[in-house]
Design a protein around this motif. Structure first.
Motif, short mmCIF file in Angstrom:
data_model
loop_
_atom_site.label_atom_id
_atom_site.label_comp_id
_atom_site.label_asym_id
_atom_site.label_seq_id
_atom_site.Cartn_x
_atom_site.Cartn_y
_atom_site.Cartn_z
N GLU A 1 0.86 -1.19 0.00
CA GLU A 1 0.00 0.00 0.00
C GLU A 1 0.89 1.24 0.00
OE1 GLU A 1 -3.83 0.03 2.17
OE2 GLU A 1 -2.96 -1.60 3.36
N ALA A 2 0.84 2.01 -1.07
CA ALA A 2 1.68 3.21 -1.21
C ALA A 2 0.96 4.42 -0.64
CB ALA A 2 2.02 3.44 -2.67
N GLU A 3 1.64 5.12 0.27
CA GLU A 3 1.05 6.25 0.97
C GLU A 3 2.03 7.41 1.07
OE1 GLU A 3 -0.63 5.40 4.77
OE2 GLU A 3 -1.22 3.34 4.24
N VAL A 4 1.48 8.61 1.32
CA VAL A 4 2.26 9.78 1.71
C VAL A 4 2.14 9.93 3.22
CG1 VAL A 4 2.59 12.26 1.40
CG2 VAL A 4 1.70 10.88 -0.49
N CYS A 5 3.24 10.32 3.87
CA CYS A 5 3.24 10.46 5.33
C CYS A 5 3.79 11.82 5.76
CB CYS A 5 4.08 9.37 5.98
SG CYS A 5 3.55 7.70 5.61
N ALA A 6 3.16 12.39 6.78
CA ALA A 6 3.65 13.62 7.40
C ALA A 6 4.29 13.28 8.74
CB ALA A 6 2.49 14.59 7.61
N ILE A 7 5.39 13.95 9.06
CA ILE A 7 6.06 13.78 10.35
C ILE A 7 5.96 15.11 11.09
CG2 ILE A 7 8.20 13.19 11.53
CD1 ILE A 7 9.06 11.67 9.02
N THR A 8 5.49 15.06 12.34
CA THR A 8 5.19 16.29 13.08
C THR A 8 6.21 16.59 14.17
OG1 THR A 8 3.88 15.33 14.87
CG2 THR A 8 2.75 15.70 12.77
N ASP A 9 6.14 17.83 14.64
CA ASP A 9 6.77 18.18 15.91
C ASP A 9 5.72 17.96 17.00
OD1 ASP A 9 5.01 20.33 15.64
OD2 ASP A 9 6.56 21.88 15.69
N ASP A 10 5.87 18.58 18.17
CA ASP A 10 4.86 18.45 19.22
C ASP A 10 3.58 19.16 18.78
OD1 ASP A 10 6.36 17.05 21.29
OD2 ASP A 10 7.57 18.87 21.41
N VAL A 11 2.47 18.44 18.80
CA VAL A 11 1.18 19.00 18.38
C VAL A 11 0.26 19.06 19.60
CG1 VAL A 11 -0.73 18.84 16.75
CG2 VAL A 11 1.50 17.87 16.14
N PRO A 12 -0.23 20.24 19.96
CA PRO A 12 -1.04 20.35 21.16
C PRO A 12 -2.39 19.65 21.05
CG PRO A 12 -0.18 22.50 20.50
CD PRO A 12 0.08 21.56 19.36
N TYR A 13 -2.92 19.27 22.19
CA TYR A 13 -4.28 18.76 22.33
C TYR A 13 -5.24 19.78 21.71
CZ TYR A 13 -8.28 16.85 25.10
OH TYR A 13 -9.47 16.29 25.53
N GLY A 14 -6.19 19.30 20.92
CA GLY A 14 -7.23 20.17 20.37
C GLY A 14 -6.77 21.09 19.26
N THR A 15 -5.72 20.71 18.54
CA THR A 15 -5.24 21.54 17.42
C THR A 15 -6.28 21.60 16.31
OG1 THR A 15 -2.90 21.14 17.89
CG2 THR A 15 -3.46 21.74 15.62
N ARG A 16 -6.56 22.79 15.84
CA ARG A 16 -7.52 22.97 14.74
C ARG A 16 -6.80 22.82 13.40
NH1 ARG A 16 -12.31 22.10 15.75
NH2 ARG A 16 -12.90 23.38 13.95
N ALA A 17 -7.57 22.47 12.38
CA ALA A 17 -7.00 22.23 11.05
C ALA A 17 -6.23 23.43 10.54
CB ALA A 17 -8.11 21.84 10.07
N GLU A 18 -6.74 24.64 10.81
CA GLU A 18 -6.07 25.83 10.29
C GLU A 18 -4.71 26.08 10.92
OE1 GLU A 18 -9.41 27.29 13.14
OE2 GLU A 18 -9.12 25.70 11.64
N ASN A 19 -4.43 25.42 12.05
CA ASN A 19 -3.13 25.55 12.72
C ASN A 19 -2.26 24.31 12.58
OD1 ASN A 19 -3.91 28.12 13.79
ND2 ASN A 19 -5.09 27.06 15.38
N ALA A 20 -2.81 23.26 11.99
CA ALA A 20 -2.12 21.96 12.00
C ALA A 20 -0.93 21.91 11.05
CB ALA A 20 -3.10 20.85 11.65
N ALA A 21 -1.04 22.56 9.88
CA ALA A 21 0.03 22.45 8.88
C ALA A 21 1.36 22.94 9.41
CB ALA A 21 -0.35 23.22 7.61
N ALA A 22 1.34 23.89 10.33
CA ALA A 22 2.59 24.44 10.89
C ALA A 22 3.35 23.39 11.69
CB ALA A 22 2.28 25.65 11.77
#
Length: 342
Positions: free
Chosen positions: A153-174
């Motif tokens: 199964e071929a997929e794209v993956c994002a790797i994050t830094d620390d993401v706070p509880y309750g992060t909204r989509a408009e702030n997630a890309a950062a």
């Protein structure tokens, strides 16, 4: 740096990173040239990719300076041996795999005689995968029997830094610091009985392999927008093109930002969390092919009444890659062969 629409100077973060397998659990971080031919270890900055993600705000400009020198100075760095690389994160604190492509959900549910959920288009599907023993990009897929229905199964993956509880989509890309690809191997004939228990995937989802290189979002240029990597995935199976579906646009119903918003409803994410897109899939045009065998088999059944293509057999080989808007390779190649585990 570049000039934004509003005149402000925006500093771009351009970088390609990899991990050399050293025998240690987390390997050794290297900065890789844009063409994927040279690298340099940076122990004075970060010994491992996990350390870099844990300290991203401090080490990112230092790593970027090394990347710039690697690309501008032909005498800097050493020849990269791609065969020596592990997955960028040989193990991760969390591996959260989504299923953002509606067409894939519908087809694989049909394949196991299951209905899509009522919330198909409003609530993302995710599961928490095993993240302690990722495979190298060229490591064999080893299982004792073909009867388990081995599938890629071929997929794209994002790797994050620390993401706070309750992060909204408009702030997630950062919070997305890197992207890579993965081969999320599935054991199709083990899935139905496991899911009937009502407790999720486990033995039907063995170790995952990731692409040799992880790159920053800015490295993708104009292909990274709307929370999606808008480029075709390229899958070959036994030397023949199997699928080239578009990983972005409307095909990816839930963006990475929406996936992150969904999973942080009830928890924070730690640096080094990997979020998968799910198997890339396009409903149309049909000649774009598929990124897994289960889809192809279901389409055969719909069109001819019978599934013809077998699941993977010992000796079968799959390669997964993605090229940028300029045609140049971005993530390196996942290249795996199925072998029998004794």
């Amino acid at each position: 740096s570049t000039q934004s629409t509003w005149g402000a100077v925006v500093r771009l973060c351009l970088m390609k990173l990899a991990t050399v397998a050293t025998g240690s659990r987390d390997g050794r971080l290297v900065v890789v040239s844009r063409n994927g031919r040279k690298c340099v270890a940076v122990p004075q900055i970060a010994e491992t990719l996990q350390f870099a993600l844990d300290n991203w705000a401090r080490v990112e400009p230092l790593l970027q300076a090394v990347y710039h020198q690697l690309n501008s100075d032909e005498n800097f760095g050493e020849v990269l041996d791609v065969s020596a690389l592990h997955s960028p994160l040989p193990r991760a604190y969390e591996w959260i795999d989504g299923s953002a492509y509606i067409n894939h959900i519908i087809l694989v549910r049909k394949a196991r005689n299951a209905e899509p959920p009522a919330t198909l288009r409003t609530d993302p599907l995710v599961y928490q995968g095993g993240s302690g023993t990722f495979l190298r990009p060229t490591e064999p897929i080893a299982h004792p029997t073909e009867d388990w229905g081995i599938d890629f199964e071929a997929e794209v993956c994002a790797i994050t830094d620390d993401v706070p509880y309750g992060t909204r989509a408009e702030n997630a890309a950062a919070h997305i610091k890197l992207f890579c690809l993965c081969n999320d191997v599935s054991l199709r004939r083990r899935i139905p009985a496991e899911l009937e228990k009502g407790f999720g995937f486990f033995v039907s989802k063995p170790s995952t392999a990731f692409s040799p290189f992880a790159v920053t979002p800015d490295e993708l240029g104009a292909a990274w927008h709307d929370g999606r990597v808008n480029l075709p995935m390229h899958v070959e199976f036994n030397g023949a093109v199997f699928g080239t579906p578009d990983a972005g646009g409307h095909h990816m119903h839930f963006s990475f930002a929406e996936l992150i918003q969904h999973v942080t409803q009830s928890r924070a994410l730690t640096a080094g969390t990997i979020v998968g897109s799910g198997t890339v899939s396009n409903e149309a045009p049909p000649d774009r092919g598929s990124c897994c065998l289960a889809e192809k088999r279901m389409l055969e059944k719909i069109n001819t009444g019978a599934e013809v293509t077998p699941f993977m057999r010992f000796g079968d080989r799959v390669t997964i890659r993605m090229a940028g808007l300029d045609g140049a390779d971005i993530f390196g190649v996942i290249d795996q062969t199925v072998v029998q585990r004794h």
